[in-house]
Design an enzyme around this catalytic site. Structure first.
Site, PDB file in Angstrom:
ATOM      1  N   ALA C 257       0.827  -1.217   0.000  1.00 41.91           N
ATOM      2  CA  ALA C 257       0.000   0.000   0.000  1.00 41.91           C
ATOM      3  C   ALA C 257       0.862   1.269   0.000  1.00 41.91           C
ATOM      4  CB  ALA C 257      -0.937  -0.017   1.199  1.00 41.91           C
ATOM      5  N   HIS C 258       0.197   2.407  -0.053  1.00 48.30           N
ATOM      6  CA  HIS C 258       0.926   3.679  -0.169  1.00 48.30           C
ATOM      7  C   HIS C 258       1.776   3.971   1.057  1.00 48.30           C
ATOM      8  CE1 HIS C 258      -3.004   5.950   1.201  1.00 48.30           C
ATOM      9  NE2 HIS C 258      -2.662   5.011   2.041  1.00 48.30           N
ATOM     10  N   ASN C 259       2.934   4.567   0.803  1.00 48.55           N
ATOM     11  CA  ASN C 259       3.876   5.013   1.845  1.00 48.55           C
ATOM     12  C   ASN C 259       4.599   3.880   2.551  1.00 48.55           C
ATOM     13  OD1 ASN C 259       2.663   7.535   1.332  1.00 48.55           O
ATOM     14  ND2 ASN C 259       1.220   7.238   3.006  1.00 48.55           N
TER      15      ASN C 259
END
Lengths: 347, 347, 347
Positions: C257-259
């Site tokens: 997922a993001h980050n």
């Protein structure tokens, strides 16, 4: 590894075009916030609490980043009441009711979503009977079969395949390398790369002569404002439709089986799976890697912890966890009980 | 959301072309059923118990839909003996041994699978050395590399990639946006969109100089009558082959690692994962999100509950559940025990 | 099913081109091994313990294959000290410190990875502003948008899509039907078919007016020597980057997922999922179907058993299992405790 810095800015202008600078005052107006500090200060960009420079704006929402907030060099910060007293002294605060919502608005201010370009690639194969509204974007090597309809402002990414009869509404974005068949899709949706919509459900009937494939004669109906994550799969119905209502957001690698009905404004996190004919209510929150048995009903506003296995009906407003899923509090007790029992044994 | 009704019919003729109407008598003959009611009644279409009109045929198989059955307006229904007495009075019954099997046959009667059209798209890139039998369908932008062989009646969907040396049998359907390499695939298979077959397995050897990639020198062998769901991944063997035997059905988003051998007529539900070199017997039923450790053997006709984690050998006819998996009854006892212990604590 | 034998050889020359035969002596030198037997014996190919012929070389690494080893007809075998005494009498042994590492080297000797051919397909759509180094391979129907940079010796598989601004290093292989956007990718990486890199993360802010989409303004940064499995998805950061450091190997159908930040030389098995903003240290080993909550930190060299659910921080060198994850030993005790308690009840 390679150099990954972007010089002064955090957002990489290779990929994102910045609008403005904006005065604090203009930003505060956009988010209905109250300014503590210099309203005429000029903000040039967005940044994280940790990395933002003096001419950038950040936000504090998750308590986990409190230390980063206290030592942040961001010139301006979107925050909620309770953080005002502990902000760094030189930081200009914009106090709002919901700082994450405010950040979302400011991000759109600096980096508005790209307008869809009116374009049909020479390499796209578009059937004569397809109806493309004005202002659509059809990428390279896209295939659009017979009788497809695509509404104004919608875009189809490179190498995607839209099979016969599919209807796509207005301002809907289908990303690259996706496959859509047997589906009616609404307006303002975002379908990410590699999504598969409308293929046969997993339907077989055992018979004396072996396994019979059951023809899958339903469709996939996707409402408006739906987001569907990368490589997610949504099978078409066996005879009824598979339905996803307005405003529901689905993450990557999710499996939605045939005849599933998902209500309005649900959130479904990555790698969750919903077996055939299950009905999910409205406003349901589903954690990552959750699995649902088939043919069950999940009440509105239910919250399901990650990795849960839901095997029976759940009334509205349930909160459950575990596999098989039980009320969340009981799940915590079960885990604690087992931990305690086995910690004792160890001593 | 958008209007999703199809007027009088449940099956949408945008997507599916209907054959016939058929007399009850003809339908009964096709399914070897006994008619209770008017044999000359004309059936125009299929429908669900809930939504079928008077000129449509439905079926009752799953007990969960008994209420829908009792109030159904379907003119005709496929059913088994035990439901005959409780059918709505005006409903014509066709009594069969297995109503779901009968439904599968009637669905094929009204909506036979589409014939494959003989077609090679101009935009397809087909290597000179590739051998395509007569009557194949090669979609737009398909890439077929050197020495590929494709049997009569097979089809390759738009934007799919068939890499060098792959052999595909007769009447096999590869959907759009799929990638096949290093594989021999049999007859009458259905490979759904986005499937990845034949890429490198996950093989690495730690070494003093870091991690060495182990060349993956095996293949993927897929038998006849195999179905492989959307976005499922099947890695080729490290040196032995990855094998999927005749008649096995695999759902969406399943992971099959290198050297896995899957027997005949297995069912593998969505998001299951099988680690390297594990052998699955014949007729094995695998629930959704099940995981298997590597290098283990699973006996014939084993049934594995959804979300189980199988870490050791299982003898034939096992029924297991839980993570790590235990005999199904014990798993139920474990769950019940823990529930009871923690419910008591609460009072 | 179809005939799947390759005549005398185990490795199928449809797919893999063999180099050499090699003398035992040359092989032993390549792996720094000590020969027990005829150094001048000529080895023609690789084989498994079970199927190798007299002119072939195999290896024994996993104890599970000890019986196959004892009855193997392989003329030559790579093995470690402890297996020398129990080898079949006629077998020539090459004794090495690490037999799997040695096998990896011998496999590369017989079947070196294919050189990338310098080629740009006529059907590829390459933006004028894209910078392709000499000696790249751009497959059929590939789309390369504006300002993309691709380093020497890299290849892009058929039907793949590289969106604007992406930078790909040297000798990196992107397989077919992949989608890459908003990413900087290093050297010597292998990106398998169907991988999705750089799409929007799953970021939404609830608001009084409904759900706001949060613009995703970060990138995906992939280091050198990274492998990413088929149909795996890696979302770009919300504002910080999603980062995968050098040497990390990711299997099929994994969700990042993001980050998320993943350290150096991690192994992440199939269908694992990592929620937003979580940081994985260096040398972390993650089993299949493991899930991580968001916003947590996982220490270096942590090992996480398959199907675990990690919901909190883990210090370096942790070994955990279960959902929610606990120290591995405790997890074993928890399982054993529950088994014992419910076995007693049964009697």
């Amino acid at each position: 590894m390679m150099k990954i810095l972007n010089g002064e800015n955090i957002v990489d202008n290779r990929f994102f075009k910045r609008f403005g600078s904006f005065e604090v005052k203009a930003i505060a107006e956009a988010v209905a916030g109250q300014v503590y500090g210099d309203e005429s200060f000029l903000v040039n960009d967005l940044g994280t609490l940790k990395d933002a420079k003096e001419d950038q704006i950040s936000f504090i929402s998750n308590q986990k980043y409190l230390e980063d907030f206290k030592s942040s060099k961001a010139g301006v910060c979107l925050l909620e009441e309770q953080h005002l007293a502990i902000k760094p002294e030189s930081m200009i605060a914009i106090v709002v009711a919901n700082s994450y919502e405010a950040y979302a608005k400011v991000a759109t201010l600096f980096y508005p979503p790209q307008e869809v370009e009116s374009f049909i690639a020479d390499s796209a194969v578009v059937a004569k009977s397809a109806k493309l509204a004005d202002g659509v974007y059809i990428g390279h090597n896209v295939v659009i079969e017979e009788d497809v309809e695509i509404g104004a402002g919608s875009s189809i990414g490179h190498n995607s395949t839209i099979l016969a009869g599919v209807v796509i509404g207005k301002n809907t974005k289908i990303a690259a390398n996706a496959t859509i068949s047997h589906a009616l899709i609404g307006d303002n949706c975002i379908i990410h790369p590699g999504v598969r919509i409308g293929q046969d459900g997993f339907g077989f009937a055992p018979s004396a002569k072996g396994i019979l494939k059951v023809e899958q004669l339903g469709r996939v109906i996707v409402g408006n404002d739906v987001e569907i994550g990368a490589n997610t799969c949504i099978d078409r119905g066996a005879i009824e439709d598979t339905v996803i209502q307005n405003g529901t957001k689905i993450d990557n690698l999710v499996q939605v089986a045939h005849n599933v009905r998902i209500g309005y404004s649900c959130f479904i996190a990555g790698q969750a799976g919903i077996a055939g004919s299950t009905e999910i209510g409205n406003g349901v929150m589903i954690g990552g890697q959750v699995g649902f048995a088939g043919h069950i009903k999940i009440g509105d506003r239910t919250k399901i912890a990650a990795q849960s296995g839901v095997i029976g009906e759940l009334p509205a407003n349930s909160m459950v966890g575990g596999s098989p899923a039980v009320p969340l509090r009981q799940w915590h007790r079960m885990t604690a009980y087992l931990k305690k029992a086995t910690t004792k044994n160890e001593s």
